[in-house]
Scaffold this active site. Structure first.
Site, PDB file in Angstrom:
ATOM      1  N   LYS A 125       0.829  -1.211   0.000  1.00 58.35           N
ATOM      2  CA  LYS A 125       0.000   0.000   0.000  1.00 58.35           C
ATOM      3  C   LYS A 125       0.861   1.257   0.000  1.00 58.35           C
ATOM      4  O   LYS A 125       0.460   2.298  -0.529  1.00 58.35           O
ATOM      5  CB  LYS A 125      -0.962   0.007   1.186  1.00 58.35           C
ATOM      6  CG  LYS A 125      -2.238  -0.798   0.927  1.00 58.35           C
ATOM      7  CD  LYS A 125      -1.909  -2.203   0.506  1.00 58.35           C
ATOM      8  CE  LYS A 125      -3.037  -3.069   0.094  1.00 58.35           C
ATOM      9  NZ  LYS A 125      -2.577  -4.424  -0.276  1.00 58.35           N
TER      10      LYS A 125
ATOM     11  N   HIS B 270     -21.900  16.317   2.837  1.00 51.42           N
ATOM     12  CA  HIS B 270     -21.753  16.744   1.443  1.00 51.42           C
ATOM     13  C   HIS B 270     -20.624  17.761   1.327  1.00 51.42           C
ATOM     14  O   HIS B 270     -20.530  18.675   2.148  1.00 51.42           O
ATOM     15  CB  HIS B 270     -23.054  17.368   0.952  1.00 51.42           C
ATOM     16  CG  HIS B 270     -22.971  17.902  -0.447  1.00 51.42           C
ATOM     17  ND1 HIS B 270     -22.975  17.072  -1.542  1.00 51.42           N
ATOM     18  CD2 HIS B 270     -22.853  19.166  -0.914  1.00 51.42           C
ATOM     19  CE1 HIS B 270     -22.874  17.821  -2.639  1.00 51.42           C
ATOM     20  NE2 HIS B 270     -22.803  19.101  -2.278  1.00 51.42           N
TER      21      HIS B 270
END
Length: 462
Positions: free
Chosen positions: A52, A440
């Site tokens: 990773k 959001h």
């Protein structure tokens, strides 16, 4: 020969072994942990963490190369592989020190060396014997090859690939599963030409077929080549070991490249530890267990990659905790294998939990699915990633039923798997989760929108 006793002896110090040791110590048990290499095992030293780190370096390279599309005048002048390896090794080294510190803090006795199970209650290491009422087998896995395919020179497994001191100009990746597509993604970002060869009909064949199609579309866009449904028949390399590799396929094709990565899965590391001699049943090298992770020998448990099923570090980690609590008498709830989250960290990422559509149909008969495209998600458009979220619900359309499968494809969707695994493991109905508010703009909204649609109240749907 001296003999030392404890409440628990663990053979193997990887994710499963050390998690078991630390949790058992927390519960007041005396623990002896036997490890022949380094605490942390494959995941920390040859698997999850170093791969990773490479994938993040690859993401940075792509960001530099693609800056113009964001109005940033950046360019990629090259990859300093020594610098990449230094960064990777620094991350691994820091985490290794942390695990060593935790072992000391938990007062876990670490025994360095190769252990052998000599009886149901005894492990022998270099002439010393360690006895306990309970033994945990956690010896992990190794990188498989294929019959007749010798590893060496320009033919490597993930073990050698992590320590390359050069970037190949071209690579053949044998295997289109998790390891194969992750390395393919890294090398493409570093500038190599990559071809994946997968014997099964699609990439990431263990995932939902929809995810395979999404990933294949993205890989075509990135110009990562792949051949599916074809089998490897042979490989040759030059005598000097640095003149490249030629691979032949059953289709009659021949592919030449600088390097061949053999990524055909991992095998259970169970030979040479005395398991069979001590009476432990093996099945194709794996150690079968019941749902309490008990082997056929009373007092002997097994965790991690040697147990049939998903070979994931976090699975072994949780199994280790489970066994420690089981031995301590806490009666923990059995682990649902389908409830273990799965993430493939290529670009784009693939993340899933629960059942695929095909598995759900087989188990429940009547199901309902919904797929939400990331084209409708603001944050995904800011990131310029494609993909989507696919939900599978048990029960016919319009009827109540739990979400039994979540599959996501797109950059960074691995970070969404936490909520997804809660939805699956808590057997939530879409209408249970739909009222929850997602910030959001975030990619979590994509999961929220898919749940709204499956609950019968879609908003951003044409």
């Amino acid at each position: 020969m001296t003999e030392t006793s404890a409440d628990l002896v663990i053979l193997g110090g990887g994710s499963g072994g050390y998690a078991c040791a630390f949790r058992a110590a927390e519960l007041g048990l005396s623990v002896i942990l036997v490890e022949k290499d380094k605490l942390g095992g494959t995941c920390l030293h040859r698997g999850c963490i170093p791969t990773k780190a490479l994938l993040h370096a690859a993401e940075v390279a792509d960001s530099a190369r693609e800056g113009d599309q964001f109005g940033v005048k950046s360019s990629l002048s090259g990859i300093d592989i020594a610098g990449v390896n230094s960064y990777k090794d620094g991350v691994v080294g820091g985490l290794y020190k942390g695990v060593q510190g935790l072992a000391k803090a938990h007062k876990v006795k670490i025994v360095e060396g190769t252990g052998t199970l000599v009886s149901a209650d005894t492990v022998e290491v270099a002439g010393e014997r360690y006895t306990a009422k309970n033994i945990v087998l956690a010896t992990g896995s190794y990188a498989r090859s294929l019959p007749g395919l010798e590893i060496g020179g320009r033919i490597v497994t993930s073990d050698q690939a992590l320590h390359l001191d050069f970037i190949p100009q071209s690579v053949i990746v044998l295997g289109g599963g998790v390891i194969g597509v992750e390395f393919a993604s890294v090398w493409k970002s570093f500038g190599a030409e990559v071809t994946i060869v997968e014997a099964l009909p699609r990439l990431v064949p263990a995932e939902d077929e929809w995810a395979s199609k999404q990933l294949e579309r993205a890989f075509r866009k990135r110009k990562i080549g792949f051949k599916t449904g074809v089998k490897f028949t042979g490989a040759t390399q030059g005598d000097s070991g640095d003149s490249g590799v030629s691979v032949t396929l059953d289709s009659g094709d021949t592919i030449d490249a600088d390097l061949l990565l053999v990524a055909v899965g991992r095998g259970p590391n169970t030979q040479g530890y005395g398991y069979e001699q001590a009476g432990v049943t093996l099945d194709r090298g794996f150690v079968p267990t019941d749902d309490r992770l008990r082997t056929n020998v009373p007092g002997v448990y097994a965790v991690g990659d040697i147990v049939p099923g998903l070979q994931l570090a976090h699975r072994g980690f949780q199994q280790g905790i489970f066994v420690a609590e089981q031995i301590a008498g806490l009666e923990p709830r059995s682990i649902d294998e389908a409830g273990i989250p799965r993430v493939t960290y290529c670009r784009p990422e693939v993340a899933s939990v629960g059942l695929t559509e095909a598995q759900a149909k087989e188990r429940y008969g009547e199901i309902e699915t919904y797929t939400y495209s990331l084209a409708g998600n603001g944050k995904s458009q800011i990131l310029k990633t494609g993909g989507g979220v696919k939900l599978v619900k048990a029960g016919e359309k319009g009827a109540g039923g739990p979400v039994v499968g979540v599959t996501m494809v797109g950059d960074r969707v691995g970070e969404l798997i936490g909520e997804a695994q809660l939805i699956y493991n808590w057997e939530a109905f879409p209408e249970d989760v739909a009222p929850l508010i997602h910030a959001h703009p975030t990619q979590t909204e994509a999961l929220g929108e898919a749940l709204l649609a499956l609950a019968g109240k879609p908003l951003h749907v044409h």
